[in-house]
Design a protein around this motif. Sequence first.
Motif, PDB file in Angstrom:
ATOM      1  N   VAL A 306       0.837  -1.207   0.000  1.00 22.75           N
ATOM      2  CA  VAL A 306       0.000   0.000   0.000  1.00 22.75           C
ATOM      3  C   VAL A 306       0.867   1.251   0.000  1.00 22.75           C
ATOM      4  O   VAL A 306       0.612   2.215  -0.754  1.00 22.75           O
ATOM      5  CB  VAL A 306      -0.949  -0.016   1.213  1.00 22.75           C
ATOM      6  CG1 VAL A 306      -1.639   1.339   1.373  1.00 22.75           C
ATOM      7  CG2 VAL A 306      -1.987  -1.112   1.059  1.00 22.75           C
ATOM      8  N   LEU A 307       1.907   1.277   0.822  1.00 20.99           N
ATOM      9  CA  LEU A 307       2.811   2.439   0.847  1.00 20.99           C
ATOM     10  C   LEU A 307       3.526   2.615  -0.484  1.00 20.99           C
ATOM     11  O   LEU A 307       3.705   3.739  -0.972  1.00 20.99           O
ATOM     12  CB  LEU A 307       3.832   2.281   1.980  1.00 20.99           C
ATOM     13  CG  LEU A 307       3.272   2.317   3.403  1.00 20.99           C
ATOM     14  CD1 LEU A 307       4.391   2.092   4.416  1.00 20.99           C
ATOM     15  CD2 LEU A 307       2.566   3.638   3.674  1.00 20.99           C
ATOM     16  N   PHE A 308       3.950   1.508  -1.096  1.00 18.42           N
ATOM     17  CA  PHE A 308       4.626   1.586  -2.394  1.00 18.42           C
ATOM     18  C   PHE A 308       3.706   2.155  -3.472  1.00 18.42           C
ATOM     19  O   PHE A 308       4.169   2.874  -4.369  1.00 18.42           O
ATOM     20  CB  PHE A 308       5.117   0.202  -2.823  1.00 18.42           C
ATOM     21  CG  PHE A 308       6.212  -0.352  -1.948  1.00 18.42           C
ATOM     22  CD1 PHE A 308       6.938   0.464  -1.107  1.00 18.42           C
ATOM     23  CD2 PHE A 308       6.509  -1.711  -1.964  1.00 18.42           C
ATOM     24  CE1 PHE A 308       7.960  -0.044  -0.305  1.00 18.42           C
ATOM     25  CE2 PHE A 308       7.515  -2.229  -1.173  1.00 18.42           C
ATOM     26  CZ  PHE A 308       8.236  -1.393  -0.338  1.00 18.42           C
ATOM     27  N   MET A 309       2.406   1.844  -3.418  1.00 17.34           N
ATOM     28  CA  MET A 309       1.472   2.367  -4.407  1.00 17.34           C
ATOM     29  C   MET A 309       1.063   3.804  -4.101  1.00 17.34           C
ATOM     30  O   MET A 309       0.713   4.569  -5.009  1.00 17.34           O
ATOM     31  CB  MET A 309       0.233   1.471  -4.478  1.00 17.34           C
ATOM     32  CG  MET A 309       0.497   0.049  -4.939  1.00 17.34           C
ATOM     33  SD  MET A 309       1.251  -0.068  -6.582  1.00 17.34           S
ATOM     34  CE  MET A 309      -0.133   0.359  -7.621  1.00 17.34           C
ATOM     35  N   LEU A 310       1.080   4.172  -2.820  1.00 19.07           N
ATOM     36  CA  LEU A 310       0.737   5.552  -2.466  1.00 19.07           C
ATOM     37  C   LEU A 310       1.779   6.547  -2.959  1.00 19.07           C
ATOM     38  O   LEU A 310       1.448   7.692  -3.294  1.00 19.07           O
ATOM     39  CB  LEU A 310       0.578   5.676  -0.951  1.00 19.07           C
ATOM     40  CG  LEU A 310      -0.726   5.159  -0.347  1.00 19.07           C
ATOM     41  CD1 LEU A 310      -0.665   5.235   1.170  1.00 19.07           C
ATOM     42  CD2 LEU A 310      -1.911   5.963  -0.872  1.00 19.07           C
ATOM     43  N   ARG A 311       3.050   6.122  -2.999  1.00 15.13           N
ATOM     44  CA  ARG A 311       4.107   7.050  -3.419  1.00 15.13           C
ATOM     45  C   ARG A 311       3.893   7.568  -4.834  1.00 15.13           C
ATOM     46  O   ARG A 311       3.836   8.787  -5.038  1.00 15.13           O
ATOM     47  CB  ARG A 311       5.471   6.351  -3.299  1.00 15.13           C
ATOM     48  CG  ARG A 311       6.656   7.234  -3.652  1.00 15.13           C
ATOM     49  CD  ARG A 311       7.909   6.395  -3.816  1.00 15.13           C
ATOM     50  NE  ARG A 311       7.781   5.435  -4.903  1.00 15.13           N
ATOM     51  CZ  ARG A 311       7.975   5.734  -6.179  1.00 15.13           C
ATOM     52  NH1 ARG A 311       8.309   6.972  -6.545  1.00 15.13           N
ATOM     53  NH2 ARG A 311       7.842   4.824  -7.121  1.00 15.13           N
ATOM     54  N   PRO A 312       3.729   6.720  -5.863  1.00 15.36           N
ATOM     55  CA  PRO A 312       3.476   7.265  -7.199  1.00 15.36           C
ATOM     56  C   PRO A 312       2.113   7.936  -7.319  1.00 15.36           C
ATOM     57  O   PRO A 312       1.940   8.837  -8.140  1.00 15.36           O
ATOM     58  CB  PRO A 312       3.571   6.032  -8.107  1.00 15.36           C
ATOM     59  CG  PRO A 312       3.297   4.870  -7.230  1.00 15.36           C
ATOM     60  CD  PRO A 312       3.851   5.242  -5.890  1.00 15.36           C
ATOM     61  N   GLY A 315       2.686  11.410  -5.896  1.00 15.51           N
ATOM     62  CA  GLY A 315       3.604  12.155  -6.756  1.00 15.51           C
ATOM     63  C   GLY A 315       2.981  12.605  -8.063  1.00 15.51           C
ATOM     64  O   GLY A 315       3.322  13.675  -8.587  1.00 15.51           O
ATOM     65  N   GLY A 316       2.078  11.819  -8.612  1.00 11.19           N
ATOM     66  CA  GLY A 316       1.447  12.188  -9.878  1.00 11.19           C
ATOM     67  C   GLY A 316      -0.013  12.538  -9.737  1.00 11.19           C
ATOM     68  O   GLY A 316      -0.804  12.301 -10.667  1.00 11.19           O
ATOM     69  N   LEU A 507       3.113   2.871 -13.801  1.00 10.45           N
ATOM     70  CA  LEU A 507       2.681   2.451 -12.482  1.00 10.45           C
ATOM     71  C   LEU A 507       2.089   3.592 -11.674  1.00 10.45           C
ATOM     72  O   LEU A 507       1.290   3.373 -10.767  1.00 10.45           O
ATOM     73  CB  LEU A 507       3.856   1.827 -11.727  1.00 10.45           C
ATOM     74  CG  LEU A 507       4.332   0.485 -12.300  1.00 10.45           C
ATOM     75  CD1 LEU A 507       5.614   0.039 -11.621  1.00 10.45           C
ATOM     76  CD2 LEU A 507       3.272  -0.579 -12.131  1.00 10.45           C
ATOM     77  N   GLY A 508       2.487   4.825 -11.982  1.00  8.37           N
ATOM     78  CA  GLY A 508       1.878   5.966 -11.302  1.00  8.37           C
ATOM     79  C   GLY A 508       0.398   6.066 -11.597  1.00  8.37           C
ATOM     80  O   GLY A 508      -0.421   6.323 -10.704  1.00  8.37           O
ATOM     81  N   GLU A 509       0.007   5.848 -12.857  1.00  8.98           N
ATOM     82  CA  GLU A 509      -1.405   5.864 -13.220  1.00  8.98           C
ATOM     83  C   GLU A 509      -2.117   4.603 -12.752  1.00  8.98           C
ATOM     84  O   GLU A 509      -3.319   4.629 -12.479  1.00  8.98           O
ATOM     85  CB  GLU A 509      -1.555   6.015 -14.732  1.00  8.98           C
ATOM     86  CG  GLU A 509      -0.957   7.299 -15.284  1.00  8.98           C
ATOM     87  CD  GLU A 509      -1.011   7.346 -16.803  1.00  8.98           C
ATOM     88  OE1 GLU A 509      -2.098   7.137 -17.360  1.00  8.98           O
ATOM     89  OE2 GLU A 509       0.046   7.581 -17.419  1.00  8.98           O
ATOM     90  N   ALA A 510      -1.389   3.491 -12.673  1.00  8.93           N
ATOM     91  CA  ALA A 510      -2.011   2.240 -12.219  1.00  8.93           C
ATOM     92  C   ALA A 510      -2.290   2.241 -10.727  1.00  8.93           C
ATOM     93  O   ALA A 510      -3.098   1.435 -10.249  1.00  8.93           O
ATOM     94  CB  ALA A 510      -1.106   1.058 -12.567  1.00  8.93           C
ATOM     95  N   ALA A 511      -1.650   3.149  -9.978  1.00 11.25           N
ATOM     96  CA  ALA A 511      -1.809   3.149  -8.523  1.00 11.25           C
ATOM     97  C   ALA A 511      -3.238   3.473  -8.111  1.00 11.25           C
ATOM     98  O   ALA A 511      -3.751   2.904  -7.138  1.00 11.25           O
ATOM     99  CB  ALA A 511      -0.845   4.155  -7.898  1.00 11.25           C
TER     100      ALA A 511
END
Length: 535
Positions: A306-312, A315-316, A507-511
């Motif tokens: 969850v934290l890894f997906m929250l970062r991008p 950011g975007g 991956l930023g849009e996939a988050a």
Amino acid sequence: MPRWFLLVLLLLVALALTLPVLALLGSWAQLDAAARDVLHQMAQTVLPDYLWTTVWLCLSVALGVGVVGMATASAVTLFDFPGRRVFEWALLLPLAMPAYVVAYAYTDFLQFSGPLQVWLRETFGLSGRVFPEIRNTPGAVWVFTFTLYPYVYLLARTALTERASQLMEAARLLGAPLIRRIREVALPLARPAVAAGVALALMETLADFGVASYFGIQTFTAGIYKAWLAMDMPLAAAQLSTMLLALVALLLWLEHRAQRRMRFASLRGQRAGSDEAQPTRLRGARALLAWVLCALPVLFGFVLPVLFMLRPLIGGWDELPWNMFLQWSRNSLWLAGISAVLATALALLLAFAARVRPGALTRGVSQLASLGYAVPGAVIVVGILLPVGWVQSVRPDTSVGYWITATALGIVWAYLVRFTAVALQSVQSGYSRVPASLDDSARMLGTTGFGLAWRVHGPLLWRSTLAATLLVFVDVMKELPATLVLRPFNSDTLAVVTYQLARDERLGEAALPALTLVLVGLLPVILLSRTLRQR
């Protein structure tokens, strides 16, 4: 209600739920010289890789989920330590994480251009790759282990909670020390539950497409899609599907055998005579060890992804496709809603028929429907599209292909084949708590047929019906293999766009859609944790 009417309904349901599997079995009768050549070439080239990779992956995942699930279940059941009450429900959180979302999250964070390796190279002056590549079979084992271990945890925890404390008390009175009581009493009691949980986890592993495709692993599921979509060989895809179905059938047999071995005499009404029947209190280093043992699976399976997906995502934020997101969500909600309602309706019909007309037919149809969840989505897709191709080859002017592939009919059909079993299990659990004497009383007062279901069973089953609808809804939202192929044109769902954006390294849009699926997946986890607390 006429008996013939119920009989016709049951036969139609049985045909709809079993036609994909029957079509796959019938594909072996269509083998010609060209198809045999294809199978011969597959046996010499890709088939050994598919088989070896699938077997190796299953064995590794079985070991991983067995160790993690059994260790955590033993810790929260047999011992008392700080945070134990929190871990009892927190260990269920990885159930909310689709495996392919966890794969995307770890890849984005740990890859060569990811934030961790970039920071390490800049801080310590390192060169080259700091961590090994995660997009491989060991990486898939890691992902599956920490997303699927709750299957083992749930069953093992139930077995230990219901049976271990009293028998461990008896062993203590006979002079056995704590370690021996755990090794020779508690763990053997949980062994059938662990076997059943491992079998369920392996069914999910075999049914996976997102992780295998994204990591480039040559499993049967990835091979099925490659044979059908890339190589345009429907019969080859059908043969691979039957081989995968045979593996699933083996696992299902092992799971049923383990479930039968889990039938013990109930000791729930007895009370222990001393504090030894309660969880053993841990202090100091042992308490810390138990805390770490339970915290790591939650960290690796839920918190870090969850934290890894929250970062991008953060950011975007300004560049997120909000308009498209609303459309994806609407498509997902519509498909999940209609599929959940229909699956629950079929489950109510099957459970009601088994209640009022018990017999070989109703029992057989219910068993067929119960097997649907074990059939991978890729197998269902081939089983649906294969007869469509046969019909179109005989009648080129027919529109059956349009109705199956260009409308929601095909994808909803696939959902019903796969997820009616989920609804049926919940409804049957509700019916088991409704006394049969109520039916006799209602008949004496003149209520029969579907009036019995509406006026007597309905008010008593509303919780089970709601739970069945919710479980199917969430499963449909996360389903990827069947949705990827059978969805109507321009009807992308959250699961599909998550896969497509991650495959394109966006991956930023996939988050955003990925985290939305995680939030939806939390609903059955909350329901399950509340149910466990009430037991």
